[in-house]
Design a protein around this motif. Structure first.
Motif, PDB file in Angstrom:
ATOM      1  N   LYS A   1      -2.947  16.682  -3.737  1.00 11.86           N
ATOM      2  CA  LYS A   1      -3.214  15.779  -2.653  1.00 11.86           C
ATOM      3  C   LYS A   1      -2.296  16.418  -1.230  1.00 11.86           C
ATOM      4  CE  LYS A   1      -4.696  11.682  -4.838  1.00 11.86           C
ATOM      5  NZ  LYS A   1      -4.391  10.320  -4.715  1.00 11.86           N
TER       6      LYS A   1
ATOM      7  N   ASP B   1      -7.226   6.764  -0.016  1.00 10.58           N
ATOM      8  CA  ASP B   1      -6.391   5.880  -0.726  1.00 10.58           C
ATOM      9  C   ASP B   1      -5.895   4.752   0.221  1.00 10.58           C
ATOM     10  OD1 ASP B   1      -6.629   7.014  -3.222  1.00 10.58           O
ATOM     11  OD2 ASP B   1      -4.849   8.608  -2.690  1.00 10.58           O
TER      12      ASP B   1
ATOM     13  N   GLY C   1       8.174   2.919  -6.381  1.00 13.60           N
ATOM     14  CA  GLY C   1       7.503   4.426  -6.307  1.00 13.60           C
ATOM     15  C   GLY C   1       7.740   4.652  -4.888  1.00 13.60           C
ATOM     16  N   ALA C   2       7.982   6.309  -4.594  1.00 16.31           N
ATOM     17  CA  ALA C   2       7.887   6.954  -3.527  1.00 16.31           C
ATOM     18  C   ALA C   2       7.175   8.167  -3.271  1.00 16.31           C
ATOM     19  CB  ALA C   2       9.469   7.215  -3.015  1.00 16.31           C
TER      20      ALA C   2
ATOM     21  N   GLY D   1       2.928   9.805  -3.347  1.00 14.16           N
ATOM     22  CA  GLY D   1       1.675   9.880  -2.535  1.00 14.16           C
ATOM     23  C   GLY D   1       1.106   8.412  -2.215  1.00 14.16           C
TER      24      GLY D   1
ATOM     25  N   ASN E   1      13.070   3.621  -6.008  1.00 11.44           N
ATOM     26  CA  ASN E   1      12.392   4.795  -6.838  1.00 11.44           C
ATOM     27  C   ASN E   1      13.506   5.483  -7.436  1.00 11.44           C
ATOM     28  OD1 ASN E   1      10.247   6.702  -7.026  1.00 11.44           O
ATOM     29  ND2 ASN E   1      11.493   8.021  -5.901  1.00 11.44           N
TER      30      ASN E   1
ATOM     31  N   ASP F   1      14.010   8.842  -7.885  1.00 13.57           N
ATOM     32  CA  ASP F   1      14.456  10.171  -6.992  1.00 13.57           C
ATOM     33  C   ASP F   1      15.029   9.565  -5.941  1.00 13.57           C
ATOM     34  OD1 ASP F   1      14.459  12.451  -5.504  1.00 13.57           O
ATOM     35  OD2 ASP F   1      13.159  13.398  -6.856  1.00 13.57           O
TER      36      ASP F   1
ATOM     37  N   TYR G   1      17.423   1.606  -8.008  1.00  9.96           N
ATOM     38  CA  TYR G   1      16.843   1.117  -9.417  1.00  9.96           C
ATOM     39  C   TYR G   1      17.610   0.594 -10.495  1.00  9.96           C
ATOM     40  CZ  TYR G   1      12.221   2.293 -11.360  1.00  9.96           C
ATOM     41  OH  TYR G   1      10.953   2.062 -11.497  1.00  9.96           O
TER      42      TYR G   1
ATOM     43  N   ALA H   1       3.558   1.542  -7.434  1.00  9.58           N
ATOM     44  CA  ALA H   1       3.136   2.769  -6.974  1.00  9.58           C
ATOM     45  C   ALA H   1       3.631   3.810  -7.620  1.00  9.58           C
ATOM     46  CB  ALA H   1       3.085   3.187  -5.524  1.00  9.58           C
TER      47      ALA H   1
ATOM     48  N   LEU I   1       0.891   3.775 -17.228  1.00 10.65           N
ATOM     49  CA  LEU I   1      -0.149   4.728 -17.610  1.00 10.65           C
ATOM     50  C   LEU I   1      -0.136   4.998 -19.212  1.00 10.65           C
ATOM     51  CD1 LEU I   1      -2.229   6.357 -15.895  1.00 10.65           C
ATOM     52  CD2 LEU I   1      -0.895   7.808 -15.848  1.00 10.65           C
TER      53      LEU I   1
ATOM     54  N   TYR J   1      -4.644   1.940 -13.235  1.00 11.01           N
ATOM     55  CA  TYR J   1      -5.884   1.417 -13.515  1.00 11.01           C
ATOM     56  C   TYR J   1      -6.601   1.435 -15.086  1.00 11.01           C
ATOM     57  CZ  TYR J   1      -7.890   5.806 -12.704  1.00 11.01           C
ATOM     58  OH  TYR J   1      -8.352   7.283 -12.881  1.00 11.01           O
TER      59      TYR J   1
ATOM     60  N   GLY K   1      -5.588  -2.239 -10.571  1.00  8.62           N
ATOM     61  CA  GLY K   1      -5.674  -0.741 -10.220  1.00  8.62           C
ATOM     62  C   GLY K   1      -6.936  -0.321  -9.858  1.00  8.62           C
TER      63      GLY K   1
ATOM     64  N   MET L   1      -8.457  -0.827  -6.284  1.00  5.45           N
ATOM     65  CA  MET L   1      -8.352   0.491  -5.411  1.00  5.45           C
ATOM     66  C   MET L   1      -8.914   1.806  -5.685  1.00  5.45           C
ATOM     67  SD  MET L   1      -4.472   2.472  -5.030  1.00  5.45           S
ATOM     68  CE  MET L   1      -4.492   3.973  -3.952  1.00  5.45           C
ATOM     69  N   LEU L   2      -9.138   2.116  -6.845  1.00  5.38           N
ATOM     70  CA  LEU L   2     -10.246   3.049  -7.318  1.00  5.38           C
ATOM     71  C   LEU L   2     -11.680   2.937  -6.793  1.00  5.38           C
ATOM     72  CD1 LEU L   2     -10.251   5.696  -8.948  1.00  5.38           C
ATOM     73  CD2 LEU L   2     -11.367   4.070 -10.892  1.00  5.38           C
TER      74      LEU L   2
ATOM     75  N   GLN M   1     -11.258   3.060  -2.590  1.00  5.56           N
ATOM     76  CA  GLN M   1     -11.158   4.331  -2.014  1.00  5.56           C
ATOM     77  C   GLN M   1     -12.316   5.113  -2.213  1.00  5.56           C
ATOM     78  OE1 GLN M   1     -10.980   7.606  -3.700  1.00  5.56           O
ATOM     79  NE2 GLN M   1     -11.215   6.537  -6.004  1.00  5.56           N
TER      80      GLN M   1
HETATM   81  N1  LIG Z   1      -6.005   3.015  -8.443  1.00  4.54           N
HETATM   82  C1  LIG Z   1      -6.203   4.294  -7.900  1.00  4.54           C
HETATM   83  O1  LIG Z   1      -7.219   4.504  -7.284  1.00  4.54           O
HETATM   84  C2  LIG Z   1      -5.188   5.414  -7.865  1.00  4.54           C
HETATM   85  C3  LIG Z   1      -4.930   6.258  -6.612  1.00  4.54           C
HETATM   86  C4  LIG Z   1      -3.917   7.150  -6.492  1.00  4.54           C
HETATM   87  C5  LIG Z   1      -3.071   7.142  -7.761  1.00  4.54           C
HETATM   88  N2  LIG Z   1      -3.194   6.216  -8.535  1.00  4.54           N
HETATM   89  C6  LIG Z   1      -2.098   6.090  -9.926  1.00  4.54           C
HETATM   90  O2  LIG Z   1      -0.703   5.790  -9.263  1.00  4.54           O
HETATM   91  C7  LIG Z   1       0.227   6.516  -9.760  1.00  4.54           C
HETATM   92  C8  LIG Z   1       0.958   7.196  -8.909  1.00  4.54           C
HETATM   93  O3  LIG Z   1       0.281   8.032  -7.997  1.00  4.54           O
HETATM   94  P1  LIG Z   1       0.846   8.820  -7.015  1.00  4.54           P
HETATM   95  O4  LIG Z   1      -0.199   9.761  -6.567  1.00  4.54           O
HETATM   96  O5  LIG Z   1       1.684   8.257  -6.092  1.00  4.54           O
HETATM   97  O6  LIG Z   1       1.934  10.055  -7.689  1.00  4.54           O
HETATM   98  P2  LIG Z   1       3.236  10.878  -7.241  1.00  4.54           P
HETATM   99  O7  LIG Z   1       3.059  11.179  -6.044  1.00  4.54           O
HETATM  100  O8  LIG Z   1       3.249  11.782  -8.318  1.00  4.54           O
HETATM  101  O9  LIG Z   1       4.397   9.693  -7.434  1.00  4.54           O
HETATM  102  C9  LIG Z   1       4.771   9.160  -8.836  1.00  4.54           C
HETATM  103  C10 LIG Z   1       5.582   8.154  -8.544  1.00  4.54           C
HETATM  104  O10 LIG Z   1       6.051   7.520  -9.638  1.00  4.54           O
HETATM  105  C11 LIG Z   1       7.077   7.436 -10.138  1.00  4.54           C
HETATM  106  N3  LIG Z   1       7.466   7.601 -11.609  1.00  4.54           N
HETATM  107  C12 LIG Z   1       6.779   8.394 -12.468  1.00  4.54           C
HETATM  108  N4  LIG Z   1       7.152   8.160 -13.720  1.00  4.54           N
HETATM  109  C13 LIG Z   1       8.177   7.362 -13.663  1.00  4.54           C
HETATM  110  C14 LIG Z   1       9.100   6.762 -14.676  1.00  4.54           C
HETATM  111  N5  LIG Z   1       8.826   7.087 -15.888  1.00  4.54           N
HETATM  112  N6  LIG Z   1       9.932   5.712 -14.190  1.00  4.54           N
HETATM  113  C15 LIG Z   1      10.075   5.594 -12.860  1.00  4.54           C
HETATM  114  N7  LIG Z   1       9.233   5.969 -11.871  1.00  4.54           N
HETATM  115  C16 LIG Z   1       8.380   6.956 -12.444  1.00  4.54           C
HETATM  116  C17 LIG Z   1       7.699   8.845  -9.476  1.00  4.54           C
HETATM  117  O11 LIG Z   1       9.303   8.687  -9.397  1.00  4.54           O
HETATM  118  P3  LIG Z   1      10.267   9.733  -9.037  1.00  4.54           P
HETATM  119  O12 LIG Z   1      10.039  10.317  -7.486  1.00  4.54           O
HETATM  120  O13 LIG Z   1      11.564   9.436  -9.439  1.00  4.54           O
HETATM  121  O14 LIG Z   1       9.725  10.933  -9.796  1.00  4.54           O
HETATM  122  C18 LIG Z   1       7.117   8.882  -8.160  1.00  4.54           C
HETATM  123  O15 LIG Z   1       7.617   7.645  -7.406  1.00  4.54           O
HETATM  124  C19 LIG Z   1      -0.563   7.596 -10.800  1.00  4.54           C
HETATM  125  O16 LIG Z   1      -0.369   7.183 -12.122  1.00  4.54           O
HETATM  126  C20 LIG Z   1      -1.993   7.614 -10.399  1.00  4.54           C
HETATM  127  O17 LIG Z   1      -2.939   7.861 -11.424  1.00  4.54           O
HETATM  128  C21 LIG Z   1      -4.034   5.086  -8.767  1.00  4.54           C
END
Ligand SMILES: NC(=O)c1ccc[n+]([C@@H]2O[C@H](COP(=O)([O-])OP(=O)(O)OC[C@H]3O[C@@H](n4cnc5c(N)ncnc54)[C@H](OP(=O)(O)O)[C@@H]3O)[C@@H](O)[C@H]2O)c1
Length: 295
Positions: free
Chosen positions: A80, A116, A140-141, A143, A165, A167, A190, A209, A214, A237, A258, A261-262, A265
């Motif tokens: 992305k 999104d 979360g921090a 995308g 978050n 990180d 955290y 976020a 999952l 979702y 979730g 949102m899917l 978008q």
């Molecule tokens: N419903 C929808 O339409 C939709 C759209 C987009 C995404 N999503 C879902 O949303 C989720 C996040 O997407 P994204 O695009 O934001 O991903 P991303 O940019 O990779 O960010 C992932 C985030 O999750 C955190 N994280 C992952 N595993 C973790 C854990 N075990 N404990 C604590 N924090 C954790 C990461 O923390 P760190 O920075 O500390 O690694 C980061 O803040 C995904 O599961 C994706 O499938 C859903």
């Protein structure tokens, strides 16, 4: 990817258009199902498929899609942000978010959008939440948090957005981004459960976020961390009912799924590509065919 795979089939298919999603992994994506059912409900001779594109092949894949005159495509993890380097221009919202999930071919130029942002805000707007003076908690921090901040920056009166978050560096970056958008963003630790609980109890909206949920992981927010009547939005979702949403249900909160949102978008992407109103009911029905309707 075969560079000719997406080309139309000559005069007999003049109105034929091809769309796709690129990501890695992508086989789990529900976007082909959602968009193909929307296309067929409107008798559009369009098709949508998924391509697995590893990170190292992103540039040549985008080049191939452009050369094949693809009508549009979605972009999912992990591309992305990087895809921005290989397309021609960005919408203002995509620029603000620094991420693209939808690309439209506009007279041979690939223009990036971020739907999104709409996907995140539409389910909140549907519930007619009053944003004035409220506190929001985002886990979360990544995308999706960025998209949430761009969406929320359009709302006036939000008192505070607390962001937690793992990180710390990413957290600091997103706090700066939120501030640049004019939001009062506060970083949270955290590991301090007491602070997290207090902040969470004061939050009218809670958004997960992260990808927590999952794989059926437990949420850091237990049911006694949430106030009755709060709006709890899990952007994960699948499963439809994550541990966070089950906890929120126990706490008497309003649930936002979730898949909402899917769908939103996808609706917005559909509208960018076709100029037509996205058939949300058809898209939803196709998803419920997989998930079952949540009760
Ligand atoms: N419903 C929808 O339409 C939709 C759209 C987009 C995404 N999503 C879902 O949303 C989720 C996040 O997407 P994204 O695009 O934001 O991903 P991303 O940019 O990779 O960010 C992932 C985030 O999750 C955190 N994280 C992952 N595993 C973790 C854990 N075990 N404990 C604590 N924090 C954790 C990461 O923390 P760190 O920075 O500390 O690694 C980061 O803040 C995904 O599961 C994706 O499938 C859903």
């Amino acid at each position: 990817m075969n560079k000719n795979a997406l080309k139309g089939n000559g005069d007999s298919r003049k109105s034929f258009k091809s769309f796709c999603i690129i990501g890695d992994p992508v086989s789990h994506s529900l976007s082909p199902l959602i968009h193909n059912s929307a296309f067929s409900s409107l008798n559009l001779n369009y098709s949508y498929i998924a391509f697995r594109v590893p990170q190292t092949e992103l540039e040549e894949s985008v080049y191939s899609l452009k050369k094949a005159d693809i009508a549009g495509f979605n972009v999912t993890l992990p591309h992305k942000v990087n895809v921005i380097n290989f397309i021609d221009d960005l919408s203002i919202e995509a620029q603000k978010a620094g991420a693209v999930n939808t690309v439209n071919n506009e007279n041979g130029k690939l223009i990036g959008y971020n739907t999104d942002i709409h996907g995140l805000i539409a389910p909140l707007e549907k519930r007619q939440i009053d944003f004035d003076g409220i506190e929001i908690l985002i886990l979360g921090a990544g995308g999706s948090c960025r998209a949430a901040l761009v969406a929320l920056s359009e709302k006036t009166g939000i008192k505070k957005i607390n962001i937690v978050n793992r990180d710390q560096k990413k957290l600091d970056k997103i706090i700066s981004m939120g501030k640049e958008l004019g939001l009062n963003c506060i970083p949270l630790n955290y590991d301090n459960n007491n602070v997290l609980k207090e902040v969470s109890l004061n939050s009218k909206i809670i958004i997960n976020a992260t990808s927590i949920g999952l794989n059926n992981e437990l949420s850091p927010l237990k049911s006694n961390f949430m106030s009755e009547g709060a709006f709890v939005f899990d952007i994960v979702y699948r499963p439809v009912f994550t541990n966070l949403l089950n906890n929120a249900k126990d706490a008497g909160c309003n649930l936002i799924f979730g898949y909402e949102m899917l769908l939103h978008q996808a609706k917005k992407s559909f509208e960018i590509w076709t100029g037509l109103q996205g058939p949300l009911d058809v898209m939803e029905k196709s998803l419920f065919g997989i998930f079952g309707e949540p009760k």
